[in-house]
Enzyme design. Structure first.
Site, PDB file in Angstrom:
ATOM      1  N   LYS A  88       0.872  -1.181   0.000  1.00  0.00           N
ATOM      2  CA  LYS A  88       0.000   0.000   0.000  1.00  0.00           C
ATOM      3  C   LYS A  88       0.908   1.229   0.000  1.00  0.00           C
ATOM      4  O   LYS A  88       1.935   1.246   0.690  1.00  0.00           O
ATOM      5  CB  LYS A  88      -0.872  -0.037   1.260  1.00  0.00           C
ATOM      6  CG  LYS A  88      -1.857   1.117   1.385  1.00  0.00           C
ATOM      7  CD  LYS A  88      -2.708   0.949   2.645  1.00  0.00           C
ATOM      8  CE  LYS A  88      -3.772   2.018   2.768  1.00  0.00           C
ATOM      9  NZ  LYS A  88      -4.622   1.820   3.966  1.00  0.00           N
ATOM     10  N   SER A 163      -9.580   1.812   3.028  1.00  0.00           N
ATOM     11  CA  SER A 163      -8.697   2.571   2.166  1.00  0.00           C
ATOM     12  C   SER A 163      -7.660   1.720   1.429  1.00  0.00           C
ATOM     13  O   SER A 163      -7.070   2.202   0.460  1.00  0.00           O
ATOM     14  CB  SER A 163      -7.975   3.646   2.984  1.00  0.00           C
ATOM     15  OG  SER A 163      -7.119   3.037   3.939  1.00  0.00           O
ATOM     16  N   SER A 187      -9.622  -0.556   7.277  1.00  0.00           N
ATOM     17  CA  SER A 187      -9.080  -0.488   5.916  1.00  0.00           C
ATOM     18  C   SER A 187      -8.351  -1.714   5.408  1.00  0.00           C
ATOM     19  O   SER A 187      -7.953  -1.748   4.245  1.00  0.00           O
ATOM     20  CB  SER A 187      -8.170   0.724   5.772  1.00  0.00           C
ATOM     21  OG  SER A 187      -8.966   1.870   5.662  1.00  0.00           O
TER      22      SER A 187
HETATM   23  N1  GLN Z   1     -12.979   4.351   6.689  1.00  0.00           N
HETATM   24  C1  GLN Z   1     -12.246   4.742   7.853  1.00  0.00           C
HETATM   25  C2  GLN Z   1     -11.775   6.174   7.710  1.00  0.00           C
HETATM   26  O1  GLN Z   1     -11.987   6.730   6.678  1.00  0.00           O
HETATM   27  C3  GLN Z   1     -11.093   3.823   8.096  1.00  0.00           C
HETATM   28  C4  GLN Z   1      -9.913   4.087   7.239  1.00  0.00           C
HETATM   29  C5  GLN Z   1      -8.727   3.252   7.589  1.00  0.00           C
HETATM   30  O2  GLN Z   1      -8.845   2.216   8.262  1.00  0.00           O
HETATM   31  N2  GLN Z   1      -7.572   3.711   7.169  1.00  0.00           N
HETATM   32  O3  GLN Z   1     -11.202   6.735   8.593  1.00  0.00           O
END
Ligand code: GLN
Length: 512
Positions: A88, A163, A187
């Site tokens: 990532k 994400s 994410s």
């Molecule tokens: N959807 C959550 C956010 O936008 C989690 C994102 C993540 O785990 N990086 O904060």
């Protein structure tokens, strides 16, 4: 030539191919790079074939040497040496640009590798690409990347989840056998679920955050996304471990999460390997808002777990609903502080012809950050400001403690918790996003885990229908602190008895 490399192999299968000499690490790397070159999904942000091939040659030399097959393997699992991995684009890498999918970091070259990157390299893995994600890992659909959304290989109209959407899409499409992700509020689990894959987020502090671009430091954890529980166990074993460079790293000996993964639980027999396992279903996870198709797929998986010997019982996590406001105060608060370093002076984008220093700061940040990141910086700055700090930030920290206590109470009655990862299958990429709350609400089942610092994973358990296409569904398994092995062992037995994890999407339509 390389015709013997199967299209959708798991890591275990590729490791066998390397060990048997069916193909070499450089051949596997070339093959992977060819697939990544024209992904048709916008999952890939950077490749560096020269660096990848250099790593592959080194891995091949290691495979050939006397200790062949040992590198990276701690126990039962298999050697990771010579296998491809993509990261990532939140992990910094010396030989690939790192952008966090933001314009503000366009072209940024880190002088060092993140600890997780280094550890997997040390295990002999070959880095083949950096993968798309939501900007600074803020989002649930990969639609907040400055480099454009990533498509779900199961249905190109759908998000891959976020994400870590690029990671999940690349693995699901068979471009790479495994990828790293990060999980601040879901994410790793949510994109794994939406792409029909297995992913695990370990206990907070297991994996070093050194070199992982910080979103919310008290919540962020790294973990793998792969096809199977066994692959995840072997990868996680290599990724975790104490790191002096991360002050929140847990001082634990390295653990082999693959050791004994295929064994029945201590009190169980081979035919019912999960006998004695108490699985709790939080009643709040099965209330209004959960789609019927997700519910049905989870019910079927629970029936399978019961056949394997597990007992299902109801538990309660009464503060589930409050995890959303608590998370969406704490995460932006930490983000506003973490992202203050991106100012046009130290890293990345700098506005042209500034009038003065303030103009340089303001325009560099205004031009460099996307909408969602700006929204969170504003929310975070607000909740930390004088006069609001107690009302919002401190209050959210109190709720965080209560959410963690709810999990402790539930684990008095069960060994693991099971439930959905997301309320629905993946939504459409072009679904109207005028109301960001809609996206935040979809995180309801994953956020509490991060607030409490627990390990949790996602396993594929079925599909929902979207027109002619199928969109995958994942089941979440949550464990008490440091119980990754039990999670992975449970998932392993479920996968030994079912075939959801072996399904593959229709072939990628190149350059669609
Ligand atoms: N959807 C959550 C956010 O936008 C989690 C994102 C993540 O785990 N990086 O904060």
């Amino acid at each position: 030539m390389t015709a013997s490399i199967p299209d959708f192999s798991d890591l275990a299968g590729l490791a066998k191919g390397l060990a048997d000499g069916a193909f070499t690490a450089p051949e596997l790397t070339q093959w992977t790079l060819r697939r990544l070159a024209d992904d048709g999904l916008n999952a890939v942000l950077a490749v560096n074939p020269e660096a990848s091939l250099r790593q592959a040659e080194a891995a091949q030399a290691q495979l050939r040497s006397a200790v062949a097959g040992q590198a990276g393997s701690l126990g039962r699992g298999f050697s990771l040496c010579g296998l491809p991995i993509a990261h990532k684009d939140i992990f910094v890498t010396r030989d690939w640009p790192t952008t966090a999918a933001s314009k503000i970091l366009a072209g940024y070259m880190s002088p060092f590798d993140a600890t997780v990157v280094e550890k997997l390299h040390h295990a002999g893995m070959v880095c083949v690409a950096k993968l798309n994600c939501d900007e600074f890992a803020m989002g649930s659909g990969n639609t907040h990347s400055a480099y454009g959304p990533t498509k779900n290989p199961w249905d190109h109209r759908a998000i891959p989840g976020g994400s870590s959407g690029g990671s999940a899409a690349a693995v699901a499409a068979g471009l790479v056998p495994a990828a790293t992700g990060t999980d601040t509020g879901g994410s790793i689990r949510q994109p794994a679920a939406m792409c029909g894959l297995t992913g695990i987020k370990p206990t907070y502090g297991r994996a070093s955050r050194w070199g992982m671009i910080a979103y919310a430091s008290s919540l962020d954890q790294a973990g793998p996304i792969a096809r199977t529980a066994l692959d995840c166990a072997v990868l996680l074993s290599a990724m975790c471990g104490f790191d002096q460079k991360d002050s929140t790293s847990l001082e634990l000996d390295a653990e082999d999460f693959a050791a004994g993964i295929d064994q029945p639980l201590p009190q169980a027999k081979a035919a019912t390997p999960l006998a004695g396992l108490r699985i709790g279903l939080p009643k709040e996870f099965f209330a209004d808002g959960l789609s019927t198709e997700v519910r049905a797929a989870i019910d079927a998986a629970l029936a399978e777990l019961t056949r394997l010997g597990a007992q299902i019982r109801e538990v309660s996590l009464p503060r589930t609903g409050l995890s959303i406001p608590a998370y969406y105060v704490i995460a932006p608060a930490e983000a506003s502080s973490n992202l203050s370093r991106f100012d046009g002076v130290r890293y990345g984008h700098r506005a042209a012809d500034p009038k003065d220093l303030m103009d340089l700061y303001c325009r560099s940040r205004a031009e460099g950050f996307g909408h969602e990141v700006k929204r969170r910086i504003l929310i975070g700055t607000f909740v930390l400001s004088h006069g609001y700090y107690d009302a919002y930030y401190i209050q959210a920290q109190r709720v965080r403690r209560l959410v963690a206590q709810d999990f402790d109470a539930a684990f008095a009655d069960c060994d693991l918790i099971a439930g959905p990862v997301a309320p629905t299958v993946a939504w459409d990429i072009d679904a109207p996003t005028t109301n960001p709350l809609q996206e935040y609400l979809a995180d309801i089942y994953t956020l509490g885990v991060n607030l409490a610092g627990l390990p949790a994973m996602s396993v594929p358990v079925g599909f929902g229908q979207a027109g002619a296409a199928q969109r995958p569904i994942g089941m979440q398994l949550i464990g008490p602190r440091l119980k990754e092995s039990l999670l992975l062992q449970t998932a392993y037995h479920l996968q030994a008895a079912t075939d959801w994890h072996t399904r593959t999407p229709p072939p990628v339509r190149r350059s669609a």
